[in-house]
Write an enzyme that holds these catalytic residues in place. Structure first.
Site, PDB file in Angstrom:
ATOM      1  N   ASP A  22       8.444  21.260 -21.682  1.00 36.57           N
ATOM      2  CA  ASP A  22       7.728  22.344 -22.360  1.00 36.57           C
ATOM      3  C   ASP A  22       6.308  22.511 -21.795  1.00 36.57           C
ATOM      4  O   ASP A  22       5.712  21.542 -21.322  1.00 36.57           O
ATOM      5  CB  ASP A  22       7.668  22.030 -23.867  1.00 36.57           C
ATOM      6  N   ASN A  35       5.308  25.339 -19.685  1.00 34.21           N
ATOM      7  CA  ASN A  35       5.171  26.147 -18.458  1.00 34.21           C
ATOM      8  C   ASN A  35       4.298  27.381 -18.695  1.00 34.21           C
ATOM      9  O   ASN A  35       3.460  27.728 -17.861  1.00 34.21           O
ATOM     10  CB  ASN A  35       6.544  26.639 -17.979  1.00 34.21           C
ATOM     11  N   ARG A  91       1.979  27.962 -21.044  1.00 35.95           N
ATOM     12  CA  ARG A  91       0.559  27.630 -21.260  1.00 35.95           C
ATOM     13  C   ARG A  91      -0.115  27.214 -19.958  1.00 35.95           C
ATOM     14  O   ARG A  91      -1.271  27.523 -19.714  1.00 35.95           O
ATOM     15  CB  ARG A  91       0.438  26.509 -22.312  1.00 35.95           C
ATOM     16  N   TRP A  92       0.630  26.525 -19.122  1.00 31.50           N
ATOM     17  CA  TRP A  92       0.077  26.101 -17.823  1.00 31.50           C
ATOM     18  C   TRP A  92      -0.329  27.321 -17.000  1.00 31.50           C
ATOM     19  O   TRP A  92      -1.400  27.353 -16.402  1.00 31.50           O
ATOM     20  CB  TRP A  92       1.127  25.269 -17.092  1.00 31.50           C
ATOM     21  N   ARG A 100       3.568  34.077 -17.019  1.00 34.44           N
ATOM     22  CA  ARG A 100       4.355  32.913 -17.455  1.00 34.44           C
ATOM     23  C   ARG A 100       5.369  32.471 -16.384  1.00 34.44           C
ATOM     24  O   ARG A 100       5.640  31.283 -16.224  1.00 34.44           O
ATOM     25  CB  ARG A 100       5.098  33.240 -18.759  1.00 34.44           C
ATOM     26  N   GLU A 157      17.958  29.572 -28.131  1.00 28.99           N
ATOM     27  CA  GLU A 157      16.927  30.415 -28.755  1.00 28.99           C
ATOM     28  C   GLU A 157      16.044  31.114 -27.717  1.00 28.99           C
ATOM     29  O   GLU A 157      15.345  32.074 -28.038  1.00 28.99           O
ATOM     30  CB  GLU A 157      16.042  29.577 -29.691  1.00 28.99           C
ATOM     31  N   ASN A 158      16.059  30.622 -26.476  1.00 24.64           N
ATOM     32  CA  ASN A 158      15.155  31.198 -25.467  1.00 24.64           C
ATOM     33  C   ASN A 158      15.540  32.616 -25.034  1.00 24.64           C
ATOM     34  O   ASN A 158      14.745  33.316 -24.397  1.00 24.64           O
ATOM     35  CB  ASN A 158      15.035  30.285 -24.237  1.00 24.64           C
ATOM     36  N   TRP A 159      16.743  33.094 -25.422  1.00 21.12           N
ATOM     37  CA  TRP A 159      17.116  34.492 -25.139  1.00 21.12           C
ATOM     38  C   TRP A 159      16.216  35.459 -25.883  1.00 21.12           C
ATOM     39  O   TRP A 159      16.187  36.659 -25.570  1.00 21.12           O
ATOM     40  CB  TRP A 159      18.575  34.751 -25.523  1.00 21.12           C
ATOM     41  N   GLU A 172      14.577   6.922 -28.943  1.00 14.78           N
ATOM     42  CA  GLU A 172      13.132   6.768 -29.066  1.00 14.78           C
ATOM     43  C   GLU A 172      12.496   8.071 -28.595  1.00 14.78           C
ATOM     44  O   GLU A 172      12.888   8.619 -27.553  1.00 14.78           O
ATOM     45  CB  GLU A 172      12.643   5.602 -28.193  1.00 14.78           C
TER      46      GLU A 172
END
Ligand code: IPE
Ligand code: IPE
Ligand code: MG
Length: 242
Positions: free
Chosen positions: A28, A30, A32-33, A41, A75-77, A208
């Protein structure tokens, strides 16, 4: 803290042992970077794909048998079409790259998730890469159009098709997209969010979890080392007393 030196974290581990068979990454940050650099984006996704190549190979060099990367969720669609299209293009390029490394690194590819949502050409390419690498040994799962809830529903529907009237945990596990590998020992999420976003819901029950603020495109080999160091400092009880 006064006088207390923070334990020096060694970088470049030699290798892991049987306590760490499977590491999964929620890649996760990309967007914001790219935003931090005033770029679109898509630029972050491109850099993120490079990071993915590097981290997968590094995990192989540490002798980690199974690596899973969360590349695109069910959900990324919901994202803008141009962003989704850019990710699909990167995916096509990534498949080319996989062909060059799967041989060198002895990697067996599995695309986990529902492939039916992809266009028929892409779906065929994904299936071909899986087939072409099936005799290799190390496992790389690339989660695409993957959702943990969707995966469990899919598994239950498979069991219904098989005519089951009553099911066990083993029935579900063996009908998940990840039936070919053990549950993840360690799940790493980059970019500061403290959630799993529908990733490996069933398999992650006793994983973990490790969260870092580092954005995925900046995630480096020494960040992998840090996550592994922390993993080895944890005590896994699986509900028992140890
Ligand atoms: C992860 O980075 C990649 C995908 C989900 C495809 P993001 O695109 O979610 O980046 P942020 O969270 O917006 O920074
Ligand atoms: C999770 O990241 C999915 C992937 C890394 C592919 P998201 O950016 O989609 O997650 P949310 O929306 O912050 O929960
Ligand atoms: Mg995100």
């Amino acid at each position: 803290m006064f006088g207390i030196k923070k334990k020096q974290i060694e970088t470049k581990r030699t290798a892991v042992d049987e306590r760490l068979q499977h590491v999964a990454f929620i890649m996760d940050g990309n967007g914001r970077w790219a935003k931090k650099r005033g770029m679109p984006r898509e630029f972050g996704h491109k850099k993120g794909a490079e990071t993915m190549k590097n981290i997968v190979r590094y995990c192989g060099s540490l002798n980690i048998n199974c690596v899973t990367v969360y590349a695109f969720s069910t959900e990324n669609w919901k994202r803008p079409k141009n962003e989704v299209d850019a990710i699909m293009n990167l995916l096509n390029e990534y498949i080319d790259y996989l062909y060059t490394v799967m041989k060198e690194d002895d990697i067996q590819i599995h695309f986990i998730g529902d492939k039916n949502r992809f266009n028929p050409e892409l779906k065929a390419r994904l299936e071909k890469a899986e087939k072409d690498s099936q005799n290799n040994h190390r496992i790389l799962n690339v989660a695409l159009n993957y959702g943990g809830r969707d995966e469990i529903v899919h598994a239950v529907n498979e069991l219904i098709k098989q005519g089951k009237k009553e099911i066990t945990e083993e029935d579900i596990s063996s009908n998940l997209y990840t039936a070919h590998c053990p549950a993840p020992d360690l799940i790493v999420r980059t970019a500061g969010e403290i959630r799993t976003s529908n990733f490996l819901m069933w398999q992650g029950a006793y994983s973990e979890l490790y969260f870092t603020d580092v954005l995925w495109p900046d995630f480096s080999e020494s960040d992998v080392d840090k996550a592994i160091e922390e993993y080895y400092n944890r005590t896994r009880r699986f509900g028992a007393v140890v």
